[in-house]
Enzyme design. Structure first.
Site, PDB file in Angstrom:
ATOM      1  N   GLU A  36       0.711  -1.805  -0.349  1.00  0.00           N
ATOM      2  CA  GLU A  36       0.001  -0.456   0.225  1.00  0.00           C
ATOM      3  C   GLU A  36       0.667   1.346   0.234  1.00  0.00           C
ATOM      4  O   GLU A  36       0.611   2.091  -0.676  1.00  0.00           O
ATOM      5  CB  GLU A  36      -0.897   0.334   1.591  1.00  0.00           C
ATOM      6  N   THR A  42       2.293   5.258  -7.135  1.00  0.00           N
ATOM      7  CA  THR A  42       3.236   4.528  -8.469  1.00  0.00           C
ATOM      8  C   THR A  42       1.767   3.544  -8.785  1.00  0.00           C
ATOM      9  O   THR A  42       1.527   2.891  -8.262  1.00  0.00           O
ATOM     10  CB  THR A  42       4.063   3.811  -7.394  1.00  0.00           C
ATOM     11  N   TYR A 119      -5.834   6.684   4.579  1.00  0.00           N
ATOM     12  CA  TYR A 119      -6.229   5.825   3.459  1.00  0.00           C
ATOM     13  C   TYR A 119      -5.437   4.036   3.648  1.00  0.00           C
ATOM     14  O   TYR A 119      -5.985   3.260   3.593  1.00  0.00           O
ATOM     15  CB  TYR A 119      -5.785   6.090   2.035  1.00  0.00           C
ATOM     16  N   ASP A 137      -9.067   5.262  -2.018  1.00  0.00           N
ATOM     17  CA  ASP A 137      -8.431   5.914  -2.481  1.00  0.00           C
ATOM     18  C   ASP A 137      -9.312   6.892  -4.044  1.00  0.00           C
ATOM     19  O   ASP A 137     -10.143   6.854  -3.453  1.00  0.00           O
ATOM     20  CB  ASP A 137      -7.148   5.746  -2.959  1.00  0.00           C
TER      21      ASP A 137
END
Length: 344
Positions: A36, A42, A119, A137
């Protein structure tokens, strides 16, 4: 309001359509956490090989906690946003000290660790421990905005908080289903309910989706306005002597803090200015040759770079002079310099 039956429609779809990803095998809190953090800023495809390399080298939280910073940064090299790697290591050491080496199965305790926000805490709590904790997210926000036909900007923290609470209300109760639901709504946003024009024909939630019913799914989510990036001209210098190239460490604070870099200067320098600068460093420049232009884009900044290869008569102090093997294996140089590293 989000429909209460989202999980009933989404879980069977996920069971049939879940992608094979390395962090979905041998699920542990540590592996979920590393994945995560990597997936922040990314793309999944880019993170796959990095995740394998990182967890092969540091297979447990104890290994990460015991690793020196240079080792961790070298494993992270090319992923960018290097504060993520530093915070991983800092947090691992705190987990060893405070929790006996086991990540806590509590979202609030997870949020107290460096680099873990709402998150990531929700993702670890749900995916690793089966708790009904949302992980909101950009992908999840997009799904929720279309399902509810939300006309408010998803950049508003209040909107994100509201969706987090709405999701908490519709979570399944079984721990395995909690983990699957978190993965499923992320997966849907990544692969079907994508930015731009979603693939509504493949979506298991069309019967529940207000934007689909209105025929306007591409209008959502409402995005915040973007500020233009600042452009910063730079001159990058490939200083070489006897097959070795000069590297130096960036300041401990600020952009790319503490990373190794190719020597550089602000602005676009002329040949005479390059020679004068390298001379002032004590490198005794023999020849300076232009070696191309490159652009690297950060979140709020663009480096527009001009390169010079400078053959030096001596290896001056203030730099590390590294051969090809050391540059490849020992020193973590940010991807901002990738074009010029390829010329060495």
């Amino acid at each position: 309001m989000l429909p209460e039956t989202i999980a009933d429609a989404l879980l069977p779809w996920y069971a049939l359509n879940a992608r094979e990803l390395p962090w979905r095998r041998d699920v542990t809190p540590y592996r979920v956490w590393v994945s995560e953090i990597m997936l922040q800023q990314t793309r999944i495809e880019a993170a796959r090989d990095y995740f394998r390399r990182f967890t092969d080298a540091l297979p447990t939280l104890y290994d990460l906690a015991a690793a020196d910073e240079e080792t961790v940064l070298k494993l992270w090299e090319g992923l960018g946003y290097y504060s993520r790697a530093r915070n991983l290591r800092r947090a691992a050491r705190l987990v060893v000290e405070q929790y006996g080496g086991e990540l806590p199965a509590d979202a609030a305790a997870l949020r107290s660790l460096p680099g873990i926000g709402d998150y990531t805490a929700g993702a670890i709590a749900s995916l690793a421990f089966g708790l009904p904790e949302p992980a909101v997210d950009g992908n999840v926000l997009r799904v929720c905005a279309r399902l509810s036909r939300c006309d408010e900007s998803v950049g508003d923290p209040a909107v994100k908080r509201a969706f987090r609470e709405e999701l908490r209300r519709v979570y399944p109760t079984a721990p395995a289903d909690c983990a699957a639901f978190t993965s499923a709504i992320m997966e849907l946003g990544e692969t079907v309910c994508a930015p731009g024009t979603p693939d509504c024909a493949a979506c298991p939630l069309t019967a529940l989706c207000a934007a689909y019913k209105a025929g306007t799914p591409s209008d959502y989510p409402v995005m915040p306005g973007k500020k233009p990036r600042r452009v910063q001209p730079k001159t990058v210098l490939l200083l070489t002597h006897d097959g070795r190239a000069a590297l130096r460490k960036r300041p401990a604070r600020g952009l790319l803090a503490g990373m190794w870099e190719l020597p550089n200067a602000d602005g676009v320098l002329t040949a005479d200015e390059v020679t004068a600068l390298v001379s002032s460093w004590g490198c005794e420049p023999v020849e300076a040759v232009p070696c191309g232009d490159a652009v690297h884009i950060f979140t709020h900044l663009e480096w527009h770079m001009t390169g010079w290869r400078v053959a030096c008569g001596r290896e001056a102090a203030g730099f590390v002079w590294a051969d090809e093997t050391d540059r490849r294996e020992k020193y973590a140089v940010p991807s901002a310099f990738r074009f010029y590293r390829g010329l060495l």
